[in-house]
Write a protein that holds these residues in place. Structure first.
Motif, PDB file in Angstrom:
ATOM      1  N   UNK A 165       0.851  -1.194   0.000  1.00  0.00           N
ATOM      2  CA  UNK A 165       0.000   0.000   0.000  1.00  0.00           C
ATOM      3  C   UNK A 165       0.892   1.251   0.000  1.00  0.00           C
ATOM      4  N   UNK A 166       1.932   1.219   0.851  1.00  0.00           N
ATOM      5  CA  UNK A 166       2.852   2.372   0.905  1.00  0.00           C
ATOM      6  C   UNK A 166       3.517   2.600  -0.457  1.00  0.00           C
ATOM      7  N   UNK A 167       3.897   1.483  -1.093  1.00  0.00           N
ATOM      8  CA  UNK A 167       4.551   1.571  -2.408  1.00  0.00           C
ATOM      9  C   UNK A 167       3.599   2.146  -3.445  1.00  0.00           C
ATOM     10  N   UNK A 168       2.361   1.670  -3.375  1.00  0.00           N
ATOM     11  CA  UNK A 168       1.337   2.137  -4.302  1.00  0.00           C
ATOM     12  C   UNK A 168       1.143   3.649  -4.162  1.00  0.00           C
ATOM     13  N   UNK A 169       1.069   4.094  -2.902  1.00  0.00           N
ATOM     14  CA  UNK A 169       0.891   5.536  -2.649  1.00  0.00           C
ATOM     15  C   UNK A 169       2.073   6.317  -3.232  1.00  0.00           C
ATOM     16  N   UNK A 170       3.296   5.800  -2.957  1.00  0.00           N
ATOM     17  CA  UNK A 170       4.496   6.482  -3.482  1.00  0.00           C
ATOM     18  C   UNK A 170       4.446   6.572  -5.000  1.00  0.00           C
ATOM     19  N   UNK A 171       4.091   5.451  -5.632  1.00  0.00           N
ATOM     20  CA  UNK A 171       4.081   5.428  -7.100  1.00  0.00           C
ATOM     21  C   UNK A 171       3.032   6.388  -7.660  1.00  0.00           C
ATOM     22  N   UNK A 172       1.856   6.410  -7.031  1.00  0.00           N
ATOM     23  CA  UNK A 172       0.794   7.303  -7.513  1.00  0.00           C
ATOM     24  C   UNK A 172       1.242   8.759  -7.335  1.00  0.00           C
ATOM     25  N   UNK A 173       1.837   9.041  -6.155  1.00  0.00           N
ATOM     26  CA  UNK A 173       2.265  10.415  -5.860  1.00  0.00           C
ATOM     27  C   UNK A 173       3.331  10.898  -6.834  1.00  0.00           C
ATOM     28  N   UNK A 174       4.324  10.000  -7.093  1.00  0.00           N
ATOM     29  CA  UNK A 174       5.452  10.430  -7.934  1.00  0.00           C
ATOM     30  C   UNK A 174       5.180  10.208  -9.419  1.00  0.00           C
ATOM     31  N   UNK A 175       4.095   9.539  -9.729  1.00  0.00           N
ATOM     32  CA  UNK A 175       3.748   9.289 -11.134  1.00  0.00           C
ATOM     33  C   UNK A 175       4.708   8.362 -11.842  1.00  0.00           C
TER      34      UNK A 175
END
Lengths: 504, 144
Positions: free
Chosen positions: B50-60
């Motif tokens: 979930x943390x990784x997903x958030x990071x990826x969405x945030x950084x595009x």
């Protein structure tokens, strides 16, 4: 001093022509078998054990010991040249070794692996000579609680340090742990996550996963990214060209010395072995070495950590085997079987009742280590010829080795399916920047961790306090917390300093 | 495709937690049960994914595209498994290696045959004759 007097007597026995010849044959076969994907030291010793049935016990164990540490040398060859680790301890060697091969430095990588193996092996044997019974007793102090803490440290350290972002490594770690949970639960015997497939009852086998994730995914990479593999055609092939310069030797020495001591100690621990030794030493090297940040990009220091540790661990495994009769690894268990077959009973009295046997074995390890490095260096020009083979021919050869090697692990075609799936998953994870090494480490450690968790709770009536009241366990846990928090704090301090330095 | 690993990891982690809790059990008497490790590992996997997903969405962040050519070696492996029934494992590997050299790499008949024969001698000599690995022999092998 007494030990060294015995050792000289051991050398007198080991230097007899028959024993020298068996050490030579054992070392040579060990290197060859070690370089074969799928045939690790365990399978190698098991397959070659029948050869020693009719030998004198001393000659027999000298040959098997030669096979054992010859394997540790050989495992690095296919890891460096083909990115297929010959056995599990060579997984970490493949990371930097193959990266060096890609940069046309395969000869240097092989030389570094051999030198580090020699240093690690020598340290292991020296420690074994001086402290075998003492260290074996220390190894016994590692009960389930201490093992849990050690394994958690290994888990977190590798997960935390591999990959651009710790989250990549940690996700990879837990994926590996979950793969390891497939099959029979080692504590209660429950069958888990098999979907009714009988082949999965005893769990997934490590070797096909390693071969798939490193070797087969490499073939996929070769096919999809053909241009970048033209390096395979151009390496200069000579011993001279492969020699390490002073700077490289200087880089190898401290890493090999540290990893040798660490590896020997891990090798002594029951159930730990060379694989865990090489993982832990590599991660320690990444943290403390001057070139730690370049680990994974193809530096000799990375190879030195992994190779020195696995060779030292192979020597270390003999300490509990000989002085307590406890095998520290699967291969040591085969050696124990050999000892018992010859009518010897390993244990505290073996060093007194069969002193000639024990010390000639230890002496032969010194000789065998020298034989191994000589053979290993002599074959470098022949081995690097592999790199002259065009990528177009290499791909089907590697594919064949992947199939044959994964089948040979258990003589089961299901392992070939596992290898193919692992290869594709490995390729996919790589493309998404997920490192493979944490997955593999977690896969190896999870079963042992679960068993030790269960035993620790049972010993302490179900209370977790055992992990915090035992000094070694507590120390390891504190070390683990520091391992995670210190770099984070340092990073924050550095970032705030940089912000402060910037003109407003 | 960018988030496929994270989505798969979350699903797999949730499945492990469910199976660990519902089927295998967390605790038994004074020690852990078969569900302990699946729950712990599943929970941590879900958390970090979930943390990784958030990071990826945030950084595009975007994942590298998977080349369809990646399926060629997988197809070759499937072919080996199919040929195995007829030619045995070593025979199947050599046959596919030959086809690979001839059809994909476009080597001459002579070179393809030479490489395949050398490969067969090495593999059969080391694994079968020296190390005694009992490879499946296939239909043809059983007749011989």
């Amino acid at each position: 001093m007494d030990n060294f007097a015995h050792l000289f007597q051991g050398f007198a026995i080991a230097f007899t022509p028959v024993n020298l010849l068996t050490a030579l044959v054992g070392a040579f076969m060990g290197i060859v078998v070690g370089a074969m994907p799928g045939i690790g030291s365990l399978a190698g010793c098991s397959l070659l054990l029948p050869l020693t049935f009719h030998m004198d016990p001393t000659a027999g164990i000298i040959m098997l010991a030669g096979v054992y540490y010859g394997n540790m040398y050989g495992g690095a060859f296919s890891a460096i040249l083909l990115n297929i680790p010959g056995d599990a301890p060579a997984v970490m060697t493949a990371i930097d070794g193959y990266a060096m091969t890609k940069r046309r430095k395969a000869g240097k990588a092989l030389f570094a692996a051999n030198l580090a193996s020699f240093i690690g092996g020598t340290i292991g044997i020296l420690i074994l000579t001086g402290l075998a019974p003492t260290l074996a007793a220390l190894g016994l102090k590692f009960g389930p609680a201490e093992m849990v803490s050690l394994l958690l440290l290994a888990f977190t350290s590798i997960g935390w340090m591999m990959g651009d972002d710790p989250k990549y490594g940690l996700i990879s770690t837990f994926l590996g742990a979950m793969l390891a949970l497939i099959g029979m639960d080692p504590v209660n015997g429950q069958i888990r996550f098999t979907g009714g497939n009988i082949n999965l009852y005893s769990g997934l086998t490590f070797i096909p996963i390693v071969i798939g994730m490193f070797g087969f995914s490499q073939v996929i990479e070769m096919v999809t990214n053909r241009m970048s593999f033209h390096f395979l055609g151009g390496e200069k092939l000579s011993i001279k060209g492969s020699l390490l310069n002073r700077e490289e030797v200087k880089g190898i020495l401290p890493n090999a010395l540290r990893s040798g001591v660490l590896g020997c100690f891990v090798g002594i621990l029951p159930g730990a072995g060379a694989t865990i030794a090489s993982f832990i030493s590599y991660m320690t090297g990444k943290r403390v070495s001057k070139k730690g940040e370049q680990f994974g990009e193809g530096v000799v220091e990375g190879i030195a950590c992994s190779e020195a540790a696995n060779n030292a661990a192979a020597a270390g495994a003999f300490a509990p085997l000989l002085s307590l009769g406890l095998p520290g690894s699967g291969t040591a268990a085969v050696l124990l079987g050999g000892l018992m077959m010859w009518g010897l009973q390993p244990g505290p009295r073996l060093f007194t009742e069969q002193a000639d046997f024990c010390w000639s074995l230890i002496a032969s390890m010194y000789i065998g280590n020298i034989i191994c490095i000589l053979i290993a260096i002599a074959v470098i020009p022949f081995l690097t010829k592999i790199l002259k083979v065009p990528a177009g021919i290499m791909a089907p050869i590697i594919m064949t080795l992947c199939v044959v090697g994964s089948y040979a692990a258990n003589n089961n075609i299901f392992d070939v399916y596992v290898m193919i799936a692992a290869g594709f998953i490995g390729y996919f994870l790589n493309k998404n920047k997920y490192p493979i090494a944490p997955l593999l480490l977690a896969f190896v450690l999870t079963g042992t961790l679960e068993k030790n968790f269960s035993q620790a709770f049972k010993i302490n009536g179900g209370s977790p306090s055992i992990f915090f009241t035992k000094p070694i366990s507590l120390g390891l846990l504190i070390f683990m917390v520091l391992f995670i928090t210190v770099p984070m704090v340092m990073k924050k301090v550095k970032a705030s300093k940089n912000t402060g330095d910037q003109p407003g | 495709m960018t988030y496929i690993v994270e989505i798969f990891s979350i699903a797999a982690g949730a499945f492990y937690i469910y199976m660990g809790a519902a089927k295998y059990g967390w605790w038994k008497g004074i020690s852990i049960s078969g569900g302990f490790m699946p729950i712990v590992c599943g929970a941590l996997l879900v958390l970090f994914s979930v943390l990784m997903l958030i990071t990826k969405v945030k950084t595009g962040q975007k994942a590298e595209k998977i080349d369809p050519k990646a399926l060629i070696p997988v197809g070759a492996m499937v072919l080996i498994l199919l040929f195995n029934c007829l030619l045995g494992l070593v025979g199947a590997c050599i046959a596919v290696a030959f086809l690979w050299l001839k059809l994909i790499e476009k080597y001459s008949w002579g070179k393809s045959t030479f490489v395949s024969v050398v490969l067969f001698i090495c593999v059969y000599g080391i694994f079968r004759m020296w190390l005694n690995v009992p490879f499946p022999t296939g239909l043809i092998g059983s007749f011989i």
